[in-house]
Design an enzyme around this catalytic site. Sequence first.
Site, short mmCIF file in Angstrom:
data_model
loop_
_atom_site.label_atom_id
_atom_site.label_comp_id
_atom_site.label_asym_id
_atom_site.label_seq_id
_atom_site.Cartn_x
_atom_site.Cartn_y
_atom_site.Cartn_z
N GLU A 86 0.03 -0.04 -1.37
CA GLU A 86 -0.50 -0.61 -2.96
C GLU A 86 -1.90 -1.04 -2.52
OE1 GLU A 86 2.97 -2.89 -4.11
OE2 GLU A 86 3.76 -0.75 -4.41
N ASN A 112 9.52 -8.01 0.08
CA ASN A 112 8.16 -8.16 -0.62
C ASN A 112 8.24 -8.30 -2.13
OD1 ASN A 112 5.42 -7.41 -1.37
ND2 ASN A 112 5.64 -5.29 -0.99
N TRP A 113 7.94 -9.48 -2.47
CA TRP A 113 8.11 -9.78 -3.78
C TRP A 113 6.83 -9.19 -4.79
CZ3 TRP A 113 10.09 -15.58 -4.09
CH2 TRP A 113 11.02 -15.79 -2.92
N LYS A 114 5.91 -8.60 -4.12
CA LYS A 114 4.74 -8.12 -4.80
C LYS A 114 4.21 -9.06 -5.77
CE LYS A 114 6.82 -3.49 -4.10
NZ LYS A 114 6.33 -2.13 -4.30
N GLU A 136 6.67 3.24 5.53
CA GLU A 136 6.82 3.61 3.92
C GLU A 136 6.19 4.82 3.33
OE1 GLU A 136 7.71 -0.57 2.42
OE2 GLU A 136 5.41 -0.33 2.41
N GLY A 170 11.14 -3.68 -1.38
CA GLY A 170 10.40 -4.15 -2.65
C GLY A 170 11.43 -4.54 -3.72
N GLY A 171 11.49 -3.85 -4.65
CA GLY A 171 12.27 -3.91 -5.80
C GLY A 171 13.49 -4.60 -5.72
N HIS A 206 -0.24 -2.67 2.96
CA HIS A 206 0.80 -1.74 2.28
C HIS A 206 0.18 -0.88 1.33
CE1 HIS A 206 3.72 -1.36 -1.29
NE2 HIS A 206 4.46 -2.06 -0.49
N GLY A 252 9.19 2.16 -5.00
CA GLY A 252 9.41 2.00 -6.21
C GLY A 252 9.63 3.24 -7.19
N SER A 310 12.50 1.95 -1.64
CA SER A 310 13.60 2.07 -2.32
C SER A 310 15.03 2.04 -1.64
CB SER A 310 13.73 3.59 -3.24
OG SER A 310 12.63 3.65 -3.99
C1 PEP Z 1 7.63 -2.01 -0.78
O1 PEP Z 1 6.95 -2.65 -1.65
O2 PEP Z 1 7.30 -1.98 0.31
C2 PEP Z 1 8.68 -1.07 -1.13
C3 PEP Z 1 9.33 -0.50 -0.34
O3 PEP Z 1 9.05 -1.31 -2.65
P1 PEP Z 1 10.54 -0.53 -3.04
O4 PEP Z 1 11.72 -1.14 -2.40
O5 PEP Z 1 10.76 -1.33 -4.49
O6 PEP Z 1 10.71 0.86 -3.05
#
Ligand code: PEP
Length: 254
Positions: free
Chosen positions: A100, A12-14, A170, A237-238, A98, A176, A216
Amino acid sequence: MDERRKPLIAGNWKMNLDLAGATALAREVLQRCGRVRTADVCVLPPSPLIQAVGKVLEGSVVGFGGQDLSPEDEGAYTGDVSAKMLLSLGCQYVCIGHSERREYHLETDESVRAKTGRALDSGLIPIVCVGERLAERDSGDTFHRVERQVMVGLGGLSPEAMARVVAAYEPVWAIGTGRTATPAQAEEVHEYIRKLLAGMFGEVIANRTRILYGGSVKPGNARELLGQKDVDGALVGGASLSAESFAGIVECAG
Ligand code: PEP
């Protein structure tokens, strides 16, 4: 993990990157993950960058998709993205609900349900996110919160439709933040989600449904998380913004 469930690693590049950065990252992901057969791999770029990323990934084993979609077919919904648009760009996947989106765009379990239905009707594979906030975990409300998200967000789907859904657990406190759920914490919720799905759609569908873990995930913790019985992949994500670390996670799914 059940033998019939092929892991899925989704990046997920957000709201990161621009045209040049997204194209370069897609090329590098393709270079590193283009021969992977042991897992399904996909990336979810921001909407305006999907077309360029799609051109790079077209015809490869690396799929791609959107980060959200409208529950409506088309019309006066400024800023929204329709399933038809995503499909016309070659998307196979779409992330729904998600945390967010829930937090900053006030999405609810009911809107998640509507979006999931729209994705399924149009042929996209929805990756439906659920997960508790820190306060909910601390007050012992994790299972209750996740139960509502699953029961409402996926409620009323036919078993055939559900067979195409990917679920993602999640925990919001792990997204994050660098704070990952322990493999045991992840497994206990994944197992619970699978039990809920068995009650809603039957054992066969529940045992076939991929439940991804997100929060994470990095190359250093992925192997242990992905080694849990009910963890069938990762929503990253990251770490998906570096092809090297994303590929490192993909390797752990093999
Ligand atoms: C996400 O955005 O779904 C996520 C899990 O982010 P991160 O890996 O950065 O925690």
